[in-house]
Design a protein around this motif. Structure first.
Motif, mmCIF file in Angstrom:
data_model
loop_
_atom_site.group_PDB
_atom_site.id
_atom_site.type_symbol
_atom_site.label_atom_id
_atom_site.label_comp_id
_atom_site.label_asym_id
_atom_site.label_seq_id
_atom_site.Cartn_x
_atom_site.Cartn_y
_atom_site.Cartn_z
ATOM 1 N N ARG A 1 92.037 3.645 34.458
ATOM 2 C CA ARG A 1 92.803 3.785 33.569
ATOM 3 C C ARG A 1 93.320 5.306 33.042
ATOM 4 O O ARG A 1 93.183 5.536 33.549
ATOM 5 C CB ARG A 1 91.044 3.884 32.465
ATOM 6 N N GLY A 2 94.629 4.763 31.983
ATOM 7 C CA GLY A 2 95.169 6.090 32.068
ATOM 8 C C GLY A 2 96.456 6.292 33.514
ATOM 9 O O GLY A 2 96.419 7.666 33.493
ATOM 10 N N GLY A 3 96.228 5.673 34.360
ATOM 11 C CA GLY A 3 97.375 5.837 35.422
ATOM 12 C C GLY A 3 98.214 6.208 35.269
ATOM 13 O O GLY A 3 98.800 7.301 36.481
ATOM 14 N N SER B 1 91.227 0.534 42.521
ATOM 15 C CA SER B 1 91.225 -0.131 41.171
ATOM 16 C C SER B 1 91.302 1.382 40.482
ATOM 17 O O SER B 1 91.128 1.565 39.468
ATOM 18 C CB SER B 1 90.416 -1.255 40.564
ATOM 19 N N LYS B 2 90.622 2.459 40.744
ATOM 20 C CA LYS B 2 89.993 4.069 40.992
ATOM 21 C C LYS B 2 90.396 4.992 41.707
ATOM 22 O O LYS B 2 89.804 5.643 41.716
ATOM 23 C CB LYS B 2 88.540 3.599 40.274
ATOM 24 N N ALA B 3 91.655 4.664 41.658
ATOM 25 C CA ALA B 3 91.920 5.965 43.013
ATOM 26 C C ALA B 3 92.580 7.308 42.332
ATOM 27 O O ALA B 3 92.709 6.842 41.066
ATOM 28 C CB ALA B 3 93.041 5.130 43.779
ATOM 29 N N LYS B 4 91.998 7.671 43.274
ATOM 30 C CA LYS B 4 92.211 9.588 42.692
ATOM 31 C C LYS B 4 93.460 10.109 43.333
ATOM 32 O O LYS B 4 93.010 10.201 44.789
ATOM 33 C CB LYS B 4 91.190 10.083 43.075
ATOM 34 N N ILE B 5 94.340 10.613 42.609
ATOM 35 C CA ILE B 5 95.428 11.143 43.407
ATOM 36 C C ILE B 5 95.144 12.614 44.464
ATOM 37 O O ILE B 5 94.564 13.583 43.898
ATOM 38 C CB ILE B 5 96.790 11.843 43.110
#
Lengths: 402, 402
Positions: free
Chosen positions: B151-153, B110-114
């Motif tokens: 958010r802003g994904g 739900s809040k993963a970082k690339i």
């Protein structure tokens, strides 16, 4: 060691939130009885139809790869929601897409075949004590593109997983109690069959008894997967499908009526070798499944070729037949939508001549004319007038005292 | 060699079938102007909200992994439909999920970082002359589990792809024409900004001008991706975001008003070293973002600590502050929802003392009391009474003659 049970729930069984919760309870009950459980689910109710409609509004002829990309979301939604329902009841669970649980298929989008299942991930999750929820109907090809398995896809996923995981049982939950001696909506006295062989249920399924897709039954037979068909709405015992003990062989297992067929006749085809083959290879190339075929040798070295196809393939089949007729100099093509196929199925059917004569006699008794006949190892089918189909089915069910 | 353009279309831009067709036309136009095109799309309109609602009906506290499994279907539906629309207009196209186009992320569902993008597949498809449609907002972790970027994904997906593919431009299509000097709904005379620096737009975005998520702007700045924000509903030129030529530096770039904040004060906190740190580390641990902080040293060795948080985090923040106040022996906790943050942003703001004095003077002119002040390299923010927010914004926009 724990038993491993693969369960499959169809679209109606997960049709809304309450039903998803009910399925969750059933799954947990199976788990708490001391089994490992893998659950295969279809898309909720009308989801797939809705997606298909949306697609056709955008593109009348959408590429199949993109259609698979679209439709596979239906099952992905179901697995996530079912996993959430099971979590809310306190059980450890994980959902897996076809790709994630290693269902490797051919690249034929919308009709892919399962090549292999890499069970590593599922086995890891089962070992960790989790219930595993798998998206039915879908897989992945060697390019990592999402594929769908076509008709009967989720049943096929369940059986293939049961085979690959060497599961102790594969339960197919549906909206009926099991396999019946005849369609209970037509024959109220029809009885549920407790156990039946793969071949028998295959004939019944192919003949329009829509409890299980033939493809999944064939696979179950091939890998000797113990199948059970039962209702997801009650706790009634279902029908067990497997190798039936020969000593228990019964004469007739069931009667089925297929009303979704049509008959096509190509009249006065010149009687040359290979002509019939030509017609049927043209039909096969158009992916039309021809069922019964009768060829009557006429006077004057001309033949009438009559065959049946599924109702929804009639138009295409007639077009092909007409082109064929023109090219070979046949007289004309006729077709008839007003026919149905009535069949008796059972391992004793062919061995016992009495069955056939009783079948034909019963039809005669109620004034039904037999237009075509075909037989296999375990069934006898007659093409009759569709208007008489239901009456004939009831009469025969009674005559055979099922 | 052809230019490569990454385009991103948000949920409203693909909100229904007609809009999807419009996006398809835009994409094809870009392709036919001689560019290679990669298109990132969000889920259609309310799809994500509908899925979230369904999930919460099943489980009040769904696991984030399953939520990601569920929500990622929204974008998957969009990419398939957009690909079908483009196909129907005769262009070669392929849709790819986050997993298929190699967007590797952390495992924080739900809040993963690339972490990285393996661009092999996209490059192969571009080379084959195809338009590539990518599902925004999603990726895959090392276990092949589907993640979402929070958010802003989708903006982040687009910028990350533009960076990884070394694209010539990243166009963010939205429902506004670009970045404005102030919210045009509040200040009708607000003007669209033609070009603006990453830092400036970052401040404006963080301050409530919701055209671009700060996260994607930060990434664009870090990788020097040329960004353009423009409308998907018309052909107006948008706002270019990039390194702005210093010679063109302007005093004030824009004004923004954030009404979704609240102010909390902890009164009469004993003046011991580290006490303020304690409070803010408690808040940080609860994932609450504290914005402005003011500490007034009082008589009697007690301090008042005042800070602002987002309105929807007020309740949790007050609970934590109250617990803290009790433990350290502070007098009481007060909060105020009736505040807003008004900011002027521009690379010349801090270097030029005149800006600040003009800002404060303007507020004084219309009788607005300044409750807190903070400054950064390129902005000055004041906490004022929320009731006066819009009036103050209009007045200042006029005073600075923007």
């Amino acid at each position: 060691m724990k038993n491993l049970i693969v369960q499959k729930y169809g679209g109606t069984s997960v049709g809304d939130i309450d039903r998803i919760k009910n399925v969750a309870k059933r799954v947990i009950k199976t788990k708490e009885s001391g089994n490992n459980v893998v659950v295969v689910v279809s898309a909720m109710g009308d989801t797939t139809d809705d997606l298909v409609k949306m697609a056709y509004k955008i593109n009348e002829n959408p590429h199949k790869r993109e259609m698979d990309m679209l439709l596979s979301t239906g099952e992905q939604i179901s697995i996530a929601l079912l996993a959430m329902a099971i979590q809310s009841m306190g059980q450890d669970v994980i959902s897996l897409t076809g790709a994630q649980c290693g269902i490797l298929t051919s690249s034929r989008h919308s009709k892919a075949k399962i090549d292999a299942i890499n069970t590593e991930r599922i086995e890891k999750e089962l070992k960790a004590g989790k219930i595993v929820i798998v998206a039915g109907f879908q897989g992945i090809n060697k390019d990592l593109d999402i594929t769908t398995l076509g008709r009967g896809g989720s049943d096929t996923t369940a059986v293939a997983l049961a085979a690959a995981l060497k599961a102790d049982k594969c339960q197919i939950f549906t909206d009926v109690d099991g396999v019946y001696t005849a369609d209970p909506r037509i024959v109220p006295s029809a009885k549920k069959i407790n156990s039946i062989s793969y071949d028998e249920v295959l004939e019944l399924a192919a003949l329009g008894a829509k409890v299980l897709h033939p493809r999944s039954v064939e696979m179950a037979g091939r890998f000797n997967v113990a199948l059970e068909v039962r209702s997801s709405f009650n706790d009634n015992e279902g029908t067990i499908i497997g190798e039936v003990n020969k000593m228990e062989k019964v004469l007739i297992r069931g009667i089925s009526l297929d009303e979704n067929i049509a008959k096509i006749s190509v009249m006065e085809v010149p009687d040359k070798p290979g002509i019939a083959f030509n017609l049927f290879s043209l039909l096969a190339r158009a992916d039309i499944h021809v069922d019964m075929i009768v060829q009557n040798v006429n006077r004057n070295n001309v033949n009438d070729i009559t065959f049946t196809v599924a109702l929804d393939e009639l138009q295409t089949a007639v077009d092909i037949a007409q082109k064929f007729a023109f090219e070979v100099g046949a007289e004309k093509v006729e077709y008839d939508k007003g026919v149905a196929k009535l069949s008796v199925v059972g391992t004793g059917v062919v061995a016992n001549a009495e069955v056939a004569s009783k079948f034909f006699e019963s039809l005669y008794e109620i004034g039904v004319n037999i237009q075509m006949i075909s037989t296999s190892e375990i069934k006898i089918s007659c093409i009759i007038n569709k208007d008489k189909g239901k009456e004939a089915m009831k009469h025969i069910h009674e005559k055979f005292d099922m």
